[in-house]
Design a protein around this motif. Structure first.
Motif, PDB file in Angstrom:
ATOM      1  N   ASP A 171       0.886  -1.249  -0.124  1.00 29.33           N
ATOM      2  CA  ASP A 171      -0.045   0.118  -0.014  1.00 29.33           C
ATOM      3  C   ASP A 171       0.823   1.173   0.079  1.00 29.33           C
ATOM      4  O   ASP A 171       0.641   1.988  -0.737  1.00 29.33           O
ATOM      5  N   ARG A 175       1.314   4.311  -3.118  1.00 36.15           N
ATOM      6  CA  ARG A 175       0.552   5.434  -3.006  1.00 36.15           C
ATOM      7  C   ARG A 175       1.072   6.570  -4.007  1.00 36.15           C
ATOM      8  O   ARG A 175       2.230   6.447  -4.429  1.00 36.15           O
ATOM      9  N   ASP A 185      -5.989   9.295   0.774  1.00 35.96           N
ATOM     10  CA  ASP A 185      -6.102   8.609   2.044  1.00 35.96           C
ATOM     11  C   ASP A 185      -6.054   9.931   3.317  1.00 35.96           C
ATOM     12  O   ASP A 185      -4.928  10.705   3.533  1.00 35.96           O
ATOM     13  N   TYR A 212      -4.514   6.366  -1.619  1.00 34.72           N
ATOM     14  CA  TYR A 212      -4.558   5.015  -1.345  1.00 34.72           C
ATOM     15  C   TYR A 212      -3.886   4.403  -2.590  1.00 34.72           C
ATOM     16  O   TYR A 212      -4.322   4.458  -3.860  1.00 34.72           O
TER      17      TYR A 212
END
Length: 396
Positions: A171, A175, A185, A212
């Motif tokens: 993750d 990004r 996010d 995200y």
């Protein structure tokens, strides 16, 4: 275990168990009951002199100590039962390994009755895999059951943490600083911009947006595990197979597992069942790292999104300069290259220091890695940040 309230007597008892030998063996302490049985189990294994053959009983004619397990499966099965009664599991596993090494009991593991009596661990799995070719069909199902039990325990111990660690790393790696509004996010964006808080307005002015990565929705990274299957790497092969199966279960990773000695075998199709994968390995033989890396290099399609993990003691039987050239070429193309001297609990093994130094000079330092550290190593490689390399001096 029998104990006594007299500290001096207890100290003598312990020394007598350590020293072994007949009678009081100079300590003045005679062993009885459970202590005598424990001493007998230890004497059977550790009373063996290097020049003597196993199976001559607790003493030979001249009164010297000798091992008493013999070459009989019933005798050994009884001994295995004894040590499981008197000692904790961790000690039993050590004694089993010593019995195999000191007394040459590997052949007895080809009998199903023996396999049912042993304490299963990673090292026993390695021994069974090395015997795979000579194992009779009547034993193979029992052997597979033993291997499956150990693999299940390892997966239970390692899988959840590995998935959690690598999901976070994927993750973070995915990004973007220019996310669409629905992909922002906000929690991470606010934390990253707190220094831009305007108290008079009671708000944060974000200069940098964090989005995200949605790594779980599509394959973002390729992982190639290249595993040396020479005899000294048995524990590493077991752990690498378990980790390979765990990585293959993650949708955000495309995982390939390759094992090699002087030949190369791609076992990727077996990653859904690590037991089948392990029985597809062939422990022993020579080592041709260059040939294995050539195969792995030919399968790389997205260098900048690929992590190659070589697990080997680096004793190269192939062409050294070509091996180093392949590593340099992969790194230059953007591949994250990780070299592990071992993937096991034992720390750094014997390894080729010259090759390790040459790889370090290329920016691919070689180090031993415990199973607990491996998820962190992979997370760092996926995020393209410095690897958490342990102190090699502490591993020796």
């Amino acid at each position: 275990m029998t104990t006594t309230t007299d500290p001096a007597a207890e100290r003598l008892r312990r020394w007598r168990l350590v020293l072994g030998g007949a009678g009081a063996d100079g300590t003045g302490r005679e062993l009885r009951g459970r202590d005598a049985a424990m001493d007998g189990a230890l004497e059977s294994l550790y009373g063996q002199r290097p020049h003597q053959r196993p199976g001559r009983g607790a003493r030979d004619g001249g009164g010297t100590r000798a091992a008493g397990l013999g070459a009989s499966a019933p005798q050994v099965a009884r001994w295995l039962g004894d040590i499981r009664t008197y000692f904790p599991s961790s000690v039993v596993q050590v004694m089993q390994r010593d019995a195999i090494d000191r007394l040459g009991l590997s052949a007895l593991l080809l009998e199903p009755e023996m396999l049912e009596a042993v304490e299963a661990d990673v090292h026993l799995v390695g021994t069974l895999l090395s015997l795979n070719k000579v194992m009779p069909e009547t034993t193979k199902e029992t052997a597979r059951a033993v291997v499956r039990k150990v693999v299940a325990e390892l997966e239970k111990r390692l899988a959840a943490r590995t998935r959690a660690t690598l999901t976070g790393a994927l993750d973070r790696a995915a990004r973007t600083s220019r996310p669409r509004h629905r992909a922002i996010d906000w929690n991470r964006t606010i934390r990253a911009n707190l220094k831009h808080y305007l108290p008079e307005h009671g708000t944060v002015v974000p200069e940098r947006l964090i989005g995200y990565g949605r790594a779980a929705q599509s394959t973002k990274k390729d992982v190639v595990l290249c595993i040396d299957q020479s005899g000294s790497m048995a524990a590493s092969v077991v752990y690498a197979s378990v980790f390979g199966a765990v990585l293959a279960s993650m949708r955000a990773l495309d995982t390939r597992l390759v094992v090699f000695d002087t030949a190369v075998a791609d076992l990727t199709d077996h990653l859904d069942d690590p037991v089948d994968l392990l029985f597809g390995t062939q422990l022993g033989g020579g080592t041709d790292i260059n040939r294995a890396l050539a195969y792995c290099q030919s399968r790389i399609r997205r260098p900048a999104d690929t992590v190659v993990v070589l697990v080997s003691d680096l004793y190269e039987g192939g062409i050294r300069d070509e091996m180093l050239g392949r590593v340099a070429a992969m790194k230059a193309s953007g591949v994250q290259f990780v070299t592990l001297l071992a993937l096991s609990d034992e720390g750094a093994p014997a390894y080729d220091r010259e090759h390790a130094a040459a790889l370090a000079a290329l920016g691919a330092p070689a180090f031993a890695c415990t199973p607990e550290l491996f998820p962190e190593v992979m997370a760092a490689a996926l995020e393209k940040r410095p690897l958490p390399i342990p102190d090699m001096a502490e591993q020796r």
